[in-house]
Write a protein that holds these residues in place. Sequence first.
Motif, PDB file in Angstrom:
ATOM      1  N   GLU A  62       7.972 -20.464 108.981  1.00 33.78           N
ATOM      2  CA  GLU A  62       7.730 -21.437 107.922  1.00 33.78           C
ATOM      3  C   GLU A  62       6.981 -22.633 108.505  1.00 33.78           C
ATOM      4  OE1 GLU A  62      11.394 -20.633 104.782  1.00 33.78           O
ATOM      5  OE2 GLU A  62      11.565 -22.327 106.162  1.00 33.78           O
ATOM      6  N   SER A  86       2.235 -18.646 106.016  1.00 34.83           N
ATOM      7  CA  SER A  86       3.104 -17.767 105.239  1.00 34.83           C
ATOM      8  C   SER A  86       3.174 -16.400 105.902  1.00 34.83           C
ATOM      9  CB  SER A  86       2.589 -17.684 103.793  1.00 34.83           C
ATOM     10  OG  SER A  86       3.543 -17.073 102.951  1.00 34.83           O
ATOM     11  N   GLY A 170       6.214 -21.822 102.567  1.00 38.64           N
ATOM     12  CA  GLY A 170       5.593 -20.583 103.010  1.00 38.64           C
ATOM     13  C   GLY A 170       6.488 -19.373 102.962  1.00 38.64           C
ATOM     14  N   CYS A 171       7.825 -19.588 102.813  1.00 42.19           N
ATOM     15  CA  CYS A 171       8.724 -18.438 102.739  1.00 42.19           C
ATOM     16  C   CYS A 171       9.884 -18.680 101.785  1.00 42.19           C
ATOM     17  CB  CYS A 171       9.247 -18.045 104.124  1.00 42.19           C
ATOM     18  SG  CYS A 171      10.309 -16.562 104.081  1.00 42.19           S
ATOM     19  N   GLN A 174       9.080 -20.333  98.397  1.00 36.61           N
ATOM     20  CA  GLN A 174       8.138 -19.419  97.742  1.00 36.61           C
ATOM     21  C   GLN A 174       8.855 -18.175  97.221  1.00 36.61           C
ATOM     22  OE1 GLN A 174       3.881 -17.985  98.973  1.00 36.61           O
ATOM     23  NE2 GLN A 174       5.311 -16.912 100.312  1.00 36.61           N
ATOM     24  N   GLN A 311       9.142 -11.913  99.063  1.00 33.84           N
ATOM     25  CA  GLN A 311       8.302 -13.110  99.069  1.00 33.84           C
ATOM     26  C   GLN A 311       7.908 -13.571  97.665  1.00 33.84           C
ATOM     27  OE1 GLN A 311       7.356 -15.155 101.495  1.00 33.84           O
ATOM     28  NE2 GLN A 311       8.286 -14.033 103.184  1.00 33.84           N
ATOM     29  N   PRO A 316      -0.015 -16.014  98.621  1.00 34.58           N
ATOM     30  CA  PRO A 316       0.187 -17.366  99.151  1.00 34.58           C
ATOM     31  C   PRO A 316      -0.950 -18.333  98.858  1.00 34.58           C
ATOM     32  CG  PRO A 316       0.930 -15.751 100.747  1.00 34.58           C
ATOM     33  CD  PRO A 316       0.260 -14.979  99.645  1.00 34.58           C
TER      34      PRO A 316
END
Length: 375
Positions: A62, A86, A170-171, A174, A311, A316
């Motif tokens: 992240e 990501s 990013g993770c 998300q 995810q 992303p």
Amino acid sequence: MQIRAAVSTGPGERFAFENLQLDEPRGDEVLVRIVATGICQTDAHARNGHLPVPQPIVLGHEGAGVVERVGPDVTDLRPGDHVVLSFQACGGCPQCLSGHPAYCEQAMPANFSGARIDGTRGVHRIGPDARPVSGHFFGQSSFATHALATRRNTVKVDRALPLELLGPLGCGFQTGAGAVLNTFSVSAGDTIAIFGVGAVGFGALMAAHLAGAATIIAVDVNPQRLALAADLGATHTVNALEHEVAKTIQEITGAGVGYVLDTTGRADMLDNAVDALRPLGRVGLVAGGAPDSVVPAAKLAFGKTVSGIVQGDAVPQLFIPRLVELFASGRFPVDRLIRFYDFDDIEAAFAAAASGEAVKPVLRMPPAEERAARP
């Protein structure tokens, strides 16, 4: 170049801080100076040997930082750009090409093999007799002062915003928000229950609130987290230690919820999730599932479905900027969920995540001048 990294050496072992050698970026790669990086349960699972990653390895997925150099094939990023990192994907399989890179056919080698998709490694221990070390975790390995990512998992963000708050987009955040907005497509008036209000669960809860869901039920065993969930948009909270979860959800809604997002991975909670659904309801699993998880076919009558979500089914480059804009406008307040730790305090940060003391621990890297002063 030489970097400083926290190396996971095996289950039960403390992180070992090491100076490692990082390759220069190849054609499609991006060298990022890490400013901060979130700690996710996936990092803990990998460290503890519950995921098939080769150790020793530099974990972390992240990351947020500043681009320092780019490979010759990267034309839309340049040094000085602020970025969030990501997950990694191949970019060429049917799933990637159809806008579902989270389900990439190369997802396991791209994210968990400890190497690039082609099997090479860009991080090395120093010295001719040094043992190999793995990297490229989720295409980044951001528990380090610098990371090698690729154009596919590097997302440019607004330089006016605080980078140290953006890495978990990013993770974890998300995944939760994407499950609600992308996979479920929750809209105004819908009903949803979220099992487990950690980082993923809170991302889902805030997204459901944004989408205008009429009923948002947060389920957990931590009273403080449930109180925070109510403050961030939950219309109801259920303590799973004090109530029969499915029965209580049925009582709240009258007919069950349209969606359940289960972040716990527990067999008993999956059973509760299916029982809490109305006809045609959907359960989404973001934590895999316990080996003993079983859903009898009879429980799926009336069109109920159970499926995995990876995810948040996000692209992303499209979804992270959307979350950044929501955060900037005050409608996705991830700052209320983050607790900062110095990079050297990584053990304390992992302990806080494991105990539930911190929803989202974030490691901040020391300034360059401080790193240079280290012996």
